[in-house]
Design a protein around this motif. Structure first.
Motif, mmCIF file in Angstrom:
data_model
loop_
_atom_site.group_PDB
_atom_site.id
_atom_site.type_symbol
_atom_site.label_atom_id
_atom_site.label_comp_id
_atom_site.label_asym_id
_atom_site.label_seq_id
_atom_site.Cartn_x
_atom_site.Cartn_y
_atom_site.Cartn_z
ATOM 1 N N ASP A 8 22.748 4.948 -4.439
ATOM 2 C CA ASP A 8 21.911 4.507 -3.187
ATOM 3 C C ASP A 8 21.263 2.958 -3.668
ATOM 4 N N LEU A 9 21.735 1.830 -3.023
ATOM 5 C CA LEU A 9 21.451 0.735 -3.131
ATOM 6 C C LEU A 9 20.140 0.360 -3.097
ATOM 7 N N ASN A 10 19.288 1.349 -2.334
ATOM 8 C CA ASN A 10 17.812 1.072 -1.947
ATOM 9 C C ASN A 10 17.012 1.295 -3.200
ATOM 10 N N LEU A 11 17.589 1.952 -4.220
ATOM 11 C CA LEU A 11 16.872 2.102 -5.300
ATOM 12 C C LEU A 11 16.689 0.831 -6.139
ATOM 13 N N PHE A 12 17.569 -0.131 -6.023
ATOM 14 C CA PHE A 12 17.408 -1.426 -6.611
ATOM 15 C C PHE A 12 16.202 -2.033 -5.685
ATOM 16 N N ARG A 13 15.816 -2.082 -4.887
ATOM 17 C CA ARG A 13 14.834 -2.435 -4.021
ATOM 18 C C ARG A 13 13.599 -1.858 -4.286
ATOM 19 N N ILE A 14 13.777 -0.529 -4.505
ATOM 20 C CA ILE A 14 12.269 0.050 -4.815
ATOM 21 C C ILE A 14 11.860 -0.473 -6.499
ATOM 22 N N PHE A 15 13.011 -0.453 -7.341
ATOM 23 C CA PHE A 15 12.844 -1.028 -8.450
ATOM 24 C C PHE A 15 12.317 -2.272 -8.686
ATOM 25 N N SER A 22 3.770 -4.056 -10.995
ATOM 26 C CA SER A 22 3.410 -3.152 -11.939
ATOM 27 C C SER A 22 2.610 -1.777 -11.667
ATOM 28 N N SER A 23 3.135 -1.417 -10.402
ATOM 29 C CA SER A 23 2.292 -0.101 -10.174
ATOM 30 C C SER A 23 3.294 0.521 -8.926
ATOM 31 N N PHE A 24 3.380 1.793 -9.131
ATOM 32 C CA PHE A 24 4.033 2.626 -8.003
ATOM 33 C C PHE A 24 3.163 2.628 -6.982
ATOM 34 N N SER A 25 2.023 2.905 -6.685
ATOM 35 C CA SER A 25 1.185 2.745 -5.731
ATOM 36 C C SER A 25 1.364 1.526 -4.944
ATOM 37 N N ARG A 26 1.235 0.438 -5.443
ATOM 38 C CA ARG A 26 1.150 -0.996 -4.931
ATOM 39 C C ARG A 26 2.617 -1.282 -4.294
ATOM 40 N N ALA A 27 3.725 -0.806 -4.891
ATOM 41 C CA ALA A 27 4.978 -0.869 -4.564
ATOM 42 C C ALA A 27 5.050 -0.090 -3.343
ATOM 43 N N ASP A 32 5.836 0.488 2.485
ATOM 44 C CA ASP A 32 5.860 1.397 3.543
ATOM 45 C C ASP A 32 6.164 2.732 3.274
ATOM 46 N N LEU A 33 6.161 3.215 1.756
ATOM 47 C CA LEU A 33 6.639 4.367 1.738
ATOM 48 C C LEU A 33 5.460 5.365 0.740
ATOM 49 N N THR A 34 5.779 6.508 0.529
ATOM 50 C CA THR A 34 4.674 7.271 -0.431
ATOM 51 C C THR A 34 4.888 6.791 -1.750
ATOM 52 N N GLN A 35 3.958 7.114 -2.563
ATOM 53 C CA GLN A 35 3.865 6.931 -3.856
ATOM 54 C C GLN A 35 4.956 8.044 -4.323
ATOM 55 N N SER A 36 4.927 9.211 -3.988
ATOM 56 C CA SER A 36 5.817 10.164 -4.578
ATOM 57 C C SER A 36 7.500 9.876 -4.361
ATOM 58 N N ASP A 142 -1.680 -9.970 -3.054
ATOM 59 C CA ASP A 142 -1.904 -9.689 -1.569
ATOM 60 C C ASP A 142 -0.904 -10.468 -0.938
ATOM 61 N N LEU A 143 -0.518 -11.647 -1.569
ATOM 62 C CA LEU A 143 0.718 -12.379 -0.808
ATOM 63 C C LEU A 143 2.113 -11.418 -1.006
ATOM 64 N N GLN A 144 2.441 -10.748 -2.165
ATOM 65 C CA GLN A 144 3.413 -10.028 -2.269
ATOM 66 C C GLN A 144 3.419 -8.665 -1.348
ATOM 67 N N LEU A 145 2.251 -8.164 -1.061
ATOM 68 C CA LEU A 145 1.967 -6.869 -0.176
ATOM 69 C C LEU A 145 1.820 -7.411 1.518
ATOM 70 N N GLU A 146 1.967 -8.633 1.534
ATOM 71 C CA GLU A 146 1.882 -9.198 2.973
ATOM 72 C C GLU A 146 0.582 -8.653 3.640
ATOM 73 N N LYS A 147 -0.517 -8.796 2.696
ATOM 74 C CA LYS A 147 -2.110 -8.594 3.359
ATOM 75 C C LYS A 147 -2.517 -9.765 3.935
ATOM 76 N N VAL A 148 -1.943 -10.982 3.429
ATOM 77 C CA VAL A 148 -2.113 -12.162 4.083
ATOM 78 C C VAL A 148 -0.789 -12.957 4.103
#
Length: 305
Positions: A8-15, A22-27, A32-36, A142-148
């Motif tokens: 699954d190449l999507n694993l690279f995007r999540i990685f 540096s955070s599962f929750s922020r990633a 737009d995924l769940t932390q689990s 905030d830039l990375q998470l597109e909050k702004v």
């Protein structure tokens, strides 16, 4: 089916998202995924590569040497793929009702807010300027998470996760009230350091703006007060004998209103350089391109005025 075909190449995007944040929750927030889901993806990738990728540290995670090596190989191609995917998003300014958010310093807001409002008069688009967070890492996150959508600041990022463009330049000047008992017409270095000063405290680095931009180590100054607003500094200078260092763009607008004299600094200082900064993955995003073009037009009109 071979492992290569079923990978699954999507694993690279999540990685790469976990590595950057540096955070599962922020990633998870960024993607737009769940932390689990993020945690499970990293576990699957760890099994696929046969190496531990992250170590828990406090509330975040720290990459292992194997993760660092993997990220160096993946960062650029994953970023390019995200740019291509982002470029497919449709955007029509004439039909959009989108609200854009821009981190900007007090000076940048002063210079551009009115002009931007004029450009948006016939559109349903809204642009909200916000002062940047005190901690630079939060601004980047905030830039990375597109909050702004982007930032206008004197900060220039070093990370390849961001793109930037120099858009404005200003300079520092000294102000004192008209009718000052000891200073009129010009100011010497000796006069400057003999007076009390209203200090503008930078929102980051715990420095004054003079210390940040001067080419020499300044002697200690007698402090009158400390402010985080340039307009407050100018108002205080108009009602006291204290001196203040402000940007020339402010004195052009407000020196006469506040009854202030304006002097060239009696020491060498670097110019104030403003940069537009946005997430690298939004480089080809049509909405972000439109926003950058809008702000560049506003800056051009301001410069011509």
């Amino acid at each position: 089916m071979s492992q290569q075909k079923s990978f699954d190449l999507n694993l690279f995007r999540i990685f790469t998202a976990v590595y950057r944040t540096s955070s599962f929750s922020r990633a998870a927030e960024e993607l737009d995924l769940t932390q689990s889901s993020v945690s499970n993806a990293i576990t699957r990738l760890k099994l696929a590569v046969g190496e531990e990728l992250f170590i828990r540290v406090g509330r975040g995670v720290k990459p292992t040497a194997s993760a660092m090596n993997l990220y160096q190989q993946l960062a650029s191609p994953v970023s390019e793929i995200e740019q291509v995917a982002s470029s497919f998003e449709l955007f029509d300014a004439k039909r959009s009702e989108r609200t854009f958010y821009v981190y900007a310093s007090e000076s940048a807001i002063l210079l551009l807010q009115g002009i931007v409002e004029q450009f948006l008069e016939e559109l349903s688009i809204n642009l909200v300027f916000r002062e940047p967070p005190l901690i630079e890492e939060e601004l980047q996150m905030d830039l990375q998470l597109e909050k702004v959508d982007l930032a206008l600041d004197i900060w220039l990022p070093e990370s390849s996760s961001f793109k930037s463009q120099k858009v404005m330049q200003d300079k520092l000047v000294c102000v004192a009230r008209k009718g000052h008992p000891r200073i009129s017409g010009a100011i010497t270095q000796e006069q400057y350091f003999n007076e009390k000063h209203i200090i503008f405290k930078m929102r980051r680095d715990n420095l004054s703006v003079a210390d940040l931009l001067t080419k020499q180590v300044l002697p200690a100054r007698k402090m009158h007060s400390e402010q985080s607003s340039i307009l407050s500094m100018m108002a205080l200078a108009s009602k006291s004998d204290a001196l203040a260092i402000v940007s020339k763009s402010y004195t052009d607008e407000y020196a006469q209103l506040f009854g202030l004299q304006v002097f060239e600094l009696p020491f060498a200082a670097e110019p104030i350089e403003y940069y537009m900064v946005w997430s690298h993955k939004l480089q080809q995003n049509r909405a972000n391109i439109w926003l950058r073009d809008l702000l560049n037009q506003a800056i051009t009109r301001r410069t011509q005025a």
